[in-house]
Design an enzyme around this catalytic site. Sequence first.
Site, PDB file in Angstrom:
ATOM      1  N   GLY A 168      -4.306  -4.798   5.516  1.00 62.08           N
ATOM      2  CA  GLY A 168      -3.044  -4.279   6.582  1.00 62.08           C
ATOM      3  C   GLY A 168      -3.390  -3.760   7.364  1.00 62.08           C
ATOM      4  O   GLY A 168      -4.557  -2.017   6.543  1.00 62.08           O
ATOM      5  N   ASN A 211     -10.473   5.297   1.119  1.00 63.29           N
ATOM      6  CA  ASN A 211     -10.996   5.616   2.698  1.00 63.29           C
ATOM      7  C   ASN A 211     -11.527   6.471   2.544  1.00 63.29           C
ATOM      8  O   ASN A 211     -11.534   7.365   3.373  1.00 63.29           O
ATOM      9  CB  ASN A 211      -9.080   6.249   3.028  1.00 63.29           C
ATOM     10  CG  ASN A 211      -8.538   4.786   3.683  1.00 63.29           C
ATOM     11  OD1 ASN A 211      -7.331   5.033   2.625  1.00 63.29           O
ATOM     12  ND2 ASN A 211      -8.810   3.959   4.199  1.00 63.29           N
ATOM     13  N   GLU A 227     -10.700   0.757  -4.386  1.00 61.61           N
ATOM     14  CA  GLU A 227     -11.424   0.284  -2.270  1.00 61.61           C
ATOM     15  C   GLU A 227     -11.149   1.081  -2.127  1.00 61.61           C
ATOM     16  O   GLU A 227     -11.735   2.233  -1.581  1.00 61.61           O
ATOM     17  CB  GLU A 227     -10.310  -0.395  -1.909  1.00 61.61           C
ATOM     18  CG  GLU A 227     -10.224  -0.451  -0.446  1.00 61.61           C
ATOM     19  CD  GLU A 227      -8.860  -0.841   0.322  1.00 61.61           C
ATOM     20  OE1 GLU A 227      -7.889  -1.225  -0.358  1.00 61.61           O
ATOM     21  OE2 GLU A 227      -8.582  -1.527   1.366  1.00 61.61           O
ATOM     22  N   ASP A 274      -7.130   2.990  -3.272  1.00 61.61           N
ATOM     23  CA  ASP A 274      -7.749   2.661  -1.607  1.00 61.61           C
ATOM     24  C   ASP A 274      -8.302   4.522  -1.303  1.00 61.61           C
ATOM     25  O   ASP A 274      -7.534   5.618  -1.743  1.00 61.61           O
ATOM     26  CB  ASP A 274      -7.425   2.159  -0.468  1.00 61.61           C
ATOM     27  CG  ASP A 274      -8.236   2.188   0.353  1.00 61.61           C
ATOM     28  OD1 ASP A 274      -9.122   1.982   0.573  1.00 61.61           O
ATOM     29  OD2 ASP A 274      -7.859   1.377   1.295  1.00 61.61           O
ATOM     30  N   SER A 303       0.941  -1.048  -0.229  1.00 58.17           N
ATOM     31  CA  SER A 303       0.215   0.101   0.080  1.00 58.17           C
ATOM     32  C   SER A 303       0.833   1.642  -0.430  1.00 58.17           C
ATOM     33  O   SER A 303       1.693   1.487   0.616  1.00 58.17           O
ATOM     34  CB  SER A 303      -1.274  -0.293   0.881  1.00 58.17           C
ATOM     35  OG  SER A 303      -2.053   1.222   1.385  1.00 58.17           O
ATOM     36  N   LYS A 322      -0.529  -1.339  -4.699  1.00 55.00           N
ATOM     37  CA  LYS A 322      -2.086   0.128  -3.912  1.00 55.00           C
ATOM     38  C   LYS A 322      -1.315   1.168  -3.399  1.00 55.00           C
ATOM     39  O   LYS A 322      -0.706   1.254  -2.638  1.00 55.00           O
ATOM     40  CB  LYS A 322      -2.669  -0.834  -3.686  1.00 55.00           C
ATOM     41  CG  LYS A 322      -3.787  -0.158  -2.056  1.00 55.00           C
ATOM     42  CD  LYS A 322      -4.414  -1.171  -1.066  1.00 55.00           C
ATOM     43  CE  LYS A 322      -4.559  -0.358   0.311  1.00 55.00           C
ATOM     44  NZ  LYS A 322      -5.126  -0.993   0.957  1.00 55.00           N
ATOM     45  N   LEU A 323      -2.653   2.080  -4.954  1.00 51.17           N
ATOM     46  CA  LEU A 323      -1.986   4.154  -4.509  1.00 51.17           C
ATOM     47  C   LEU A 323      -3.122   4.459  -3.444  1.00 51.17           C
ATOM     48  O   LEU A 323      -4.244   3.885  -3.617  1.00 51.17           O
ATOM     49  CB  LEU A 323      -1.956   4.367  -5.555  1.00 51.17           C
ATOM     50  CG  LEU A 323      -1.209   3.468  -6.371  1.00 51.17           C
ATOM     51  CD1 LEU A 323      -1.287   4.805  -8.011  1.00 51.17           C
ATOM     52  CD2 LEU A 323       0.517   4.261  -6.261  1.00 51.17           C
ATOM     53  N   LYS A 324      -3.245   5.375  -2.480  1.00 50.56           N
ATOM     54  CA  LYS A 324      -4.044   5.956  -2.000  1.00 50.56           C
ATOM     55  C   LYS A 324      -4.500   7.151  -2.794  1.00 50.56           C
ATOM     56  O   LYS A 324      -3.418   7.388  -2.698  1.00 50.56           O
ATOM     57  CB  LYS A 324      -3.211   6.464  -0.442  1.00 50.56           C
ATOM     58  CG  LYS A 324      -3.509   5.469   0.515  1.00 50.56           C
ATOM     59  CD  LYS A 324      -4.409   4.516   1.545  1.00 50.56           C
ATOM     60  CE  LYS A 324      -4.144   3.578   2.187  1.00 50.56           C
ATOM     61  NZ  LYS A 324      -5.743   2.340   2.766  1.00 50.56           N
ATOM     62  N   LYS A 378      -9.813  -7.703   6.761  1.00 43.60           N
ATOM     63  CA  LYS A 378      -9.279  -7.314   7.837  1.00 43.60           C
ATOM     64  C   LYS A 378      -9.793  -8.156   9.102  1.00 43.60           C
ATOM     65  O   LYS A 378     -11.086  -7.777   9.800  1.00 43.60           O
ATOM     66  CB  LYS A 378      -8.999  -5.880   8.132  1.00 43.60           C
ATOM     67  CG  LYS A 378      -8.540  -5.040   7.344  1.00 43.60           C
ATOM     68  CD  LYS A 378      -8.033  -3.389   7.226  1.00 43.60           C
ATOM     69  CE  LYS A 378      -7.481  -2.783   6.007  1.00 43.60           C
ATOM     70  NZ  LYS A 378      -7.614  -1.060   6.431  1.00 43.60           N
ATOM     71  N   ASP A 414     -14.171  -2.274   2.466  1.00 48.06           N
ATOM     72  CA  ASP A 414     -13.198  -2.074   3.381  1.00 48.06           C
ATOM     73  C   ASP A 414     -14.085  -1.765   4.976  1.00 48.06           C
ATOM     74  O   ASP A 414     -14.322  -2.420   5.519  1.00 48.06           O
ATOM     75  CB  ASP A 414     -11.776  -1.184   3.086  1.00 48.06           C
ATOM     76  CG  ASP A 414     -10.859  -1.363   4.646  1.00 48.06           C
ATOM     77  OD1 ASP A 414     -11.064  -1.600   5.441  1.00 48.06           O
ATOM     78  OD2 ASP A 414      -9.745  -0.576   4.135  1.00 48.06           O
TER      79      ASP A 414
HETATM   80  O1  OSB Z   1      -7.245   1.502   4.243  1.00 50.75           O
HETATM   81  O2  OSB Z   1      -5.760  -0.386   4.052  1.00 50.75           O
HETATM   82  C1  OSB Z   1      -5.776   0.728   4.136  1.00 50.75           C
HETATM   83  C2  OSB Z   1      -3.515   1.783   6.919  1.00 50.75           C
HETATM   84  C3  OSB Z   1      -3.947   1.692   7.697  1.00 50.75           C
HETATM   85  C4  OSB Z   1      -5.614   2.159   7.746  1.00 50.75           C
HETATM   86  C5  OSB Z   1      -6.183   1.884   6.643  1.00 50.75           C
HETATM   87  C6  OSB Z   1      -5.466   1.049   5.901  1.00 50.75           C
HETATM   88  C7  OSB Z   1      -4.271   1.035   5.825  1.00 50.75           C
HETATM   89  C8  OSB Z   1      -3.365   0.520   4.425  1.00 50.75           C
HETATM   90  C9  OSB Z   1      -2.403  -0.130   4.041  1.00 50.75           C
HETATM   91  O3  OSB Z   1      -3.645   1.202   3.703  1.00 50.75           O
HETATM   92  C10 OSB Z   1      -1.993  -1.469   4.667  1.00 50.75           C
HETATM   93  C11 OSB Z   1      -0.556  -1.882   5.038  1.00 50.75           C
HETATM   94  O4  OSB Z   1      -0.558  -2.759   6.250  1.00 50.75           O
HETATM   95  O5  OSB Z   1       0.375  -2.478   4.081  1.00 50.75           O
HETATM   96 MG    MG Z   2      -8.774   0.297   2.689  1.00 51.65          MG
END
Ligand code: OSB
Ligand code: MG
Length: 372
Positions: free
Chosen positions: A291, A191, A214, A189, A135, A161-163, A263, A239
């Site tokens: 993760g 969020n 995501e 992702d 990520s 995976k790009l935020k 998760k 997620d």
């Molecule tokens: O949305 O997947 C998520 C980290 C913290 C909280 C939410 C997310 C994440 C990540 C990191 O994307 C995932 C990782 O532990 O590699």
């Molecule tokens: Mg996520």
Amino acid sequence: MKIVAVELRRVHMPLVAPFRTSFGTQTSRDILIVRALTPAGEGWGECVALPEPSYSSEYIDGAQDVLRRFLIPPLLALGHVAAQDVARVLQPVRGHRMAKAALEMAVLDAELRARGEPLASYLGAVRNHVEAGVSVGIADSVGQLLDIVGGFLDEGYARIKLKIQPGWDLEPVAAVRERFGDDLLLQVDANTAYTLADAPHLAKLDAFGLLLIEQPLPEEQVRAHAELAKRLRTPICLDESITSAVSAADAIVMGACSVVNIKAGRVGGYLEARRVAEVCGAHGVPVWCGGMVEAGLGRAANLALAARPEFLLPGDNSASQRFYAQDITEPLTLHDGMMPVPAAPGLGVTPIPEVLSELTTSVEQVGGRVHQ
Ligand code: OSB
Ligand code: MG
């Protein structure tokens, strides 16, 4: 087994680089480690709650409080408890899934270590390696992002995976696709950073052949995700919205997602996570393991879960050094783009005493004294 006492320990771990998402920037990780003490030995759990209630409503101090006051006492009161009973014993407490998951994980680890069984075999693993994904946080510039992604690909990661967030979506995705080619397994992702009104904008991501997008919309907006799914070709993966096997089934039947990120902390534990995987598998929906910037204990358990058959996409299963120069356990490392699934009993990894004490910021024990 009898749970005699539970230790709640906080560790503070610097990150190798800041990790920026649509909900904030982390430069270090404050982690709650749970240790169950039993006459047959100890068991370890790692709570995934973040310091602030920014990803979900849970946060570390809240998790520690609910564990101390409401979750640990009913377990201590029992003469005997098996890991598979923990969720039922804790059921009178609403929510607090990450706190419950950490406690169940510690009991499960103690039980499995005592009988010599690896978590992976207990959870139904069908492989001893899983493909590694990573990520990648929001960067300061597209140029910097390309360098970061290139570095991870050189290390052997199989999926990126790009935020993303409004203002950091089409341009970085286009640049990564352009630089690294159409064969790169690429996903994004958000969020929860968008609204349904952004559907026409998000549809522009369809041009980039992403594996999935995501959690584009807020946690409660499952129906809106179903609406969005009709307007995008990119598959939607949930997620934050998936908090149990029941909510996974509902989201799938509603058409809100065609992929699920699992998760264990978010759904209340590894046993519920296995049920989520089973429900998704029964619906033909592929899953992958998410993760939470875990340290070694949580990473090891995620690898065990990701070795189940429903995990058809690479997860956020990265090496310890992706986030930490020094992990609290032996480091989990990449081998030819794969992460080995720990094979020793229980979680298969154990905190290194000197490292753990060096990183510890507080320790409290709930329950009786134990002679060890
Ligand atoms: O949305 O997947 C998520 C980290 C913290 C909280 C939410 C997310 C994440 C990540 C990191 O994307 C995932 C990782 O532990 O590699
Ligand atoms: Mg996520």
